[in-house]
Design a protein around this motif. Structure first.
Motif, mmCIF file in Angstrom:
data_model
loop_
_atom_site.group_PDB
_atom_site.id
_atom_site.type_symbol
_atom_site.label_atom_id
_atom_site.label_comp_id
_atom_site.label_asym_id
_atom_site.label_seq_id
_atom_site.Cartn_x
_atom_site.Cartn_y
_atom_site.Cartn_z
ATOM 1 N N ILE A 23 0.840 -1.205 0.000
ATOM 2 C CA ILE A 23 0.000 0.000 0.000
ATOM 3 C C ILE A 23 0.875 1.255 0.000
ATOM 4 O O ILE A 23 0.617 2.222 -0.727
ATOM 5 C CB ILE A 23 -0.929 -0.003 1.226
ATOM 6 N N ILE A 53 -4.702 0.031 -6.079
ATOM 7 C CA ILE A 53 -4.960 0.078 -4.639
ATOM 8 C C ILE A 53 -6.198 -0.745 -4.306
ATOM 9 O O ILE A 53 -6.239 -1.484 -3.334
ATOM 10 C CB ILE A 53 -5.145 1.542 -4.181
ATOM 11 N N PHE A 54 -7.188 -0.605 -5.167
ATOM 12 C CA PHE A 54 -8.429 -1.346 -5.009
ATOM 13 C C PHE A 54 -8.150 -2.838 -4.939
ATOM 14 O O PHE A 54 -8.634 -3.542 -4.056
ATOM 15 C CB PHE A 54 -9.270 -1.049 -6.253
ATOM 16 N N MET A 59 -6.287 -3.766 -1.773
ATOM 17 C CA MET A 59 -7.149 -3.682 -0.606
ATOM 18 C C MET A 59 -8.118 -4.842 -0.541
ATOM 19 O O MET A 59 -8.436 -5.332 0.537
ATOM 20 C CB MET A 59 -7.933 -2.384 -0.653
ATOM 21 N N LEU A 60 -8.590 -5.286 -1.687
ATOM 22 C CA LEU A 60 -9.532 -6.402 -1.719
ATOM 23 C C LEU A 60 -8.879 -7.672 -1.216
ATOM 24 O O LEU A 60 -9.540 -8.536 -0.650
ATOM 25 C CB LEU A 60 -10.040 -6.619 -3.137
ATOM 26 N N LYS A 112 -5.125 -8.195 3.978
ATOM 27 C CA LYS A 112 -5.800 -8.073 5.271
ATOM 28 C C LYS A 112 -7.137 -8.777 5.310
ATOM 29 O O LYS A 112 -7.596 -9.171 6.374
ATOM 30 C CB LYS A 112 -6.016 -6.595 5.653
ATOM 31 N N ILE A 113 -7.822 -8.927 4.169
ATOM 32 C CA ILE A 113 -9.119 -9.602 4.210
ATOM 33 C C ILE A 113 -8.875 -11.098 4.196
ATOM 34 O O ILE A 113 -9.345 -11.827 5.058
ATOM 35 C CB ILE A 113 -9.995 -9.149 3.028
#
Lengths: 166, 364
Positions: free
Chosen positions: A29, A71-72, A75-76, A79-80
């Protein structure tokens, strides 16, 4: 000192420092947000060169489109799911060799080439109107082909994303 | 132009060269902030009053006459609040995000002409610049959502990014339609050209004259409605407020923010609301131009004209801000799939058809 020069060094420092962080940081990130700064710095160079339109297109395409998507995507996944995306070092020796050679060539050309600073610049293409005229006259074929390529990419993306019906 | 007068003033103070242009540029870029902060204070108050009266309440009544000092009281309260950073949050990005959000919405003001004597930057590509710089806001929302390390924030940020990127397409197509008619992308040039009277505004077919002017009116109306809807979605206002849907996501991307950082997001949101309203009014409703003549021109007092223009600019902006509030307190929120359907299945095809028709009309 000239204001132009101050601005140039400002953008140069932003671009170089953030580009350095893009490659060295271990957090994806952080790399992405630093890349945003790098792209901004490059857009600043375009503005300083009088190419406003290119600078704005740089922002729309790279920052607004590609970077946000990047970034999308990170992010998807990060951490998920349990897998952490971390960047590390691989293939140090061949990597160093290739980068070293390339940097050597670039620095060599920079130092050896004669810069024609005093030579008259070609008359600048008048922004949007000039680019538009060129695209519609001299480079029509390239323009059309690019349009077709983009269309193919769109259709391809849509067909991949589509639900498979049995 | 104010910038040139500033240079003259600095020359009179015997400051010249790069220092003078740096100082003048700095002062020139400060003006919108002097406008935005009082506007945001007023708009917060207006929002509470409008919502209250729409729901048959009174709204804030205690601080000052009819509660008009409420926003100042709120600011004082926000300044005193503890600055909480969640333990598991990413400190750096968490702190940068609110600043970036405001930078993104403030940068848009560089291309918005306030009067015929003031526009932040004389860039030719004003409106496209605004579209480009608004991508900073998307980045800041994603940053805030990710750095908060909270699932509501992350979900809000993702929804908002998807929404803003999708709704940029109809916005740009409408802008292209206008480019077809006017041949300029500079908001200043566009506002200057819509002078004279109300029938020279783009919504009434523009200033070109000829029979096209009348043929264009319905298509300009369609374009205006599409632009208003899609810019409404870009500032995350109801009915498009799923990124910060209170009943599902607490507050979306700014759930974890407190005190002044929260206030920064709030300020950015209100600045965005005004910027969007100013864009709609500059593109279709004459920008800072008066709907009829100027008192200053009538009386021969030329310095009065810019003030009148500022007045009309503010009034038009406030009107569209009011419409946004009106919609917020009347309409229910769209679902995610409805939101995407609305954009991809209705707005984009309609705006492209509109664009083709206008292009055809202009080519005749």
């Amino acid at each position: 000192m000239d204001l132009y020069l101050i601005l140039f060094y400002f953008f140069a420092i932003i671009t170089l420092v953030s580009a350095f962080f893009v490659v060295t940081t271990r957090n994806v990130i952080y790399a992405a947000f630093n890349l945003m700064l790098t792209l901004f710095g490059v857009a600043g160079f375009y503005v300083l060169l009088g190419a406003d339109f290119i600078a704005i297109v740089q922002l729309i395409v790279y920052v607004g489109g590609i970077l946000i998507l990047l970034i999308f995507g990170v992010m998807l996944t990060n951490k998920i799911t349990d897998t952490d995306i971390k960047s590390g070092f691989l293939n140090r020796v061949p990597g160093l060799l290739i980068v070293g050679t390339f940097a050597g060539i670039l620095i060599g050309t920079l130092l050896k080439s004669t810069w024609r600073i005093a030579a008259p610049l070609p008359p600048p293409v008048a922004g949007l109107v000039g680019i538009g005229n060129l695209l519609m006259t001299e480079y029509t074929l390239i323009f059309e082909i690019l349009g077709a390529v983009l269309l193919i990419a769109l259709i391809g993306a849509a067909s991949i994303a589509r639900k498979q019906s049995n | 132009m104010i910038y040139d007068s500033l240079i003259e003033l600095l020359k009179w103070l015997s400051i010249t060269g790069p220092a003078a242009s740096a100082i003048a540029a700095f002062i020139n870029s400060i003006f919108p902030v002097v406008f935005i902060i009082p506007f945001a204070l007023f708009a917060v108050y207006l929002e509470r009053k409008v919502s209250a009266h729409m729901q048959d309440r009174l709204g804030p009544m205690r601080v000052g006459w009819h509660g008009w000092l409420q926003s100042f009281a709120d600011i004082l309260k926000l300044i005193q609040k503890e600055d909480v950073v969640p333990a598991q949050a990413d400190r750096w990005l968490f702190n940068i995000a609110p600043v970036l959000a405001f930078v993104g919405s403030y940068a848009a003001f560089a291309a918005i002409p306030f009067t015929s004597t003031y526009v932040g930057s004389g860039i030719d590509l004003g409106i496209i610049f605004i579209v480009a710089i608004s991508s900073l806001v998307v980045a800041s929302l994603l940053m805030a959502g990710w750095a908060s390390n909270n699932k509501y924030s992350l979900l809000g940020a993702m929804r908002s990014a998807a929404q803003i990127i999708s709704y940029e397409i109809p916005t740009v197509v409408v802008i292209l339609t206008l480019l077809c008619v006017t041949g300029t992308l500079s908001l200043y040039q566009l506002s200057e050209n819509q002078t004279g009277n109300i029938f020279n505004w783009m919504i009434f077919g523009g200033y070109s004259g000829g029979w096209q002017k009348f043929a264009l009116i319905p298509f300009m109306l369609v374009g205006m409605v599409i632009l208003f809807i899609s810019t409404l979605a870009e500032v995350n206002r109801t009915p498009f407020d799923i990124p910060e849907a209170e009943s599902e996501l607490v507050a979306g991307y700014h759930t974890e923010y407190t005190g002044m950082k929260f206030a920064m997001f709030f300020l950015a949101e209100y600045a965005n609301m005004f910027a969007v309203s100013a864009i709609v009014s500059a593109l279709f409703f004459g920008g800072y131009q008066s709907p009829f003549g100027y008192v200053g021109k009538l009386l021969g007092i030329s310095w009065l004209v810019p003030f009148e223009q500022l007045f009309w600019f503010t009034m038009k902006g406030m009107f569209f801000v009011f419409v946004q509030m009106w919609l917020r307190w009347t309409l229910p929120r769209l679902r995610v799939d409805q939101l995407m359907n609305m954009c991809w299945k209705y707005l984009i095809p309609i705006s492209i058809a509109n664009f083709l028709i206008v292009a055809f009309l202009m080519a005749l």
